[in-house]
Design a protein around this motif. Sequence first.
Motif, mmCIF file in Angstrom:
data_model
loop_
_atom_site.group_PDB
_atom_site.id
_atom_site.type_symbol
_atom_site.label_atom_id
_atom_site.label_comp_id
_atom_site.label_asym_id
_atom_site.label_seq_id
_atom_site.Cartn_x
_atom_site.Cartn_y
_atom_site.Cartn_z
ATOM 1 N N UNK A 62 -21.653 2.889 -28.459
ATOM 2 C CA UNK A 62 -22.671 3.924 -28.233
ATOM 3 C C UNK A 62 -22.804 5.101 -29.200
ATOM 4 N N UNK A 63 -21.666 5.465 -29.461
ATOM 5 C CA UNK A 63 -21.581 6.640 -30.432
ATOM 6 C C UNK A 63 -22.476 6.108 -31.860
ATOM 7 N N UNK A 64 -21.630 4.830 -32.280
ATOM 8 C CA UNK A 64 -22.550 4.341 -33.448
ATOM 9 C C UNK A 64 -23.989 4.411 -33.423
ATOM 10 N N UNK A 65 -24.638 4.124 -32.301
ATOM 11 C CA UNK A 65 -26.232 3.911 -32.087
ATOM 12 C C UNK A 65 -26.634 5.552 -31.990
ATOM 13 N N UNK A 66 -25.961 6.328 -31.497
ATOM 14 C CA UNK A 66 -26.338 7.610 -31.269
ATOM 15 C C UNK A 66 -26.238 8.300 -32.786
#
Length: 154
Positions: A62-66
Amino acid sequence: MPDMYHSIVERRVRALFDAVNRGDAEPVLRAFAPRFEHSFLGENHALSGSRHSLPMTRRWYERLYRLLPDIKFEIRRVWVSGGPWNTIVVAEWKETNSGTDGVFTSNYGVHVLHLRWTRATRLIICPDTAGLKATLDRLAGAGNSEAHAPPIVD
């Protein structure tokens, strides 16, 4: 027989990268064995560290995509070695993204994956960490505080 097995594993790995390219990490998460390690190389940056649980690994994706919402991997080569009980996969890639600030960047690296009976027991992501650090610093400078957040680890 090993060639057929290796071809099947290569197709599966490429399909997992395709899912990540679509912004869908769930197929990757479903590929992990009950006990696993998901590691991203680098010292103390927002994407570094190791995770051993699905909730923490999901938070990492989720952080990677944010941070890199349009991340895309172009797979250059895939090597598969071993049988179903002990398989090692190395995937060489070029990654592109435009970050949250719209600046286009690219990076290179490899994923090293260990499979036991088709389940991932260890994934080590090895990017050019200098390039990644520059991207994270640039994103933080543009106001994305998560780019300098502590690693998600367990």
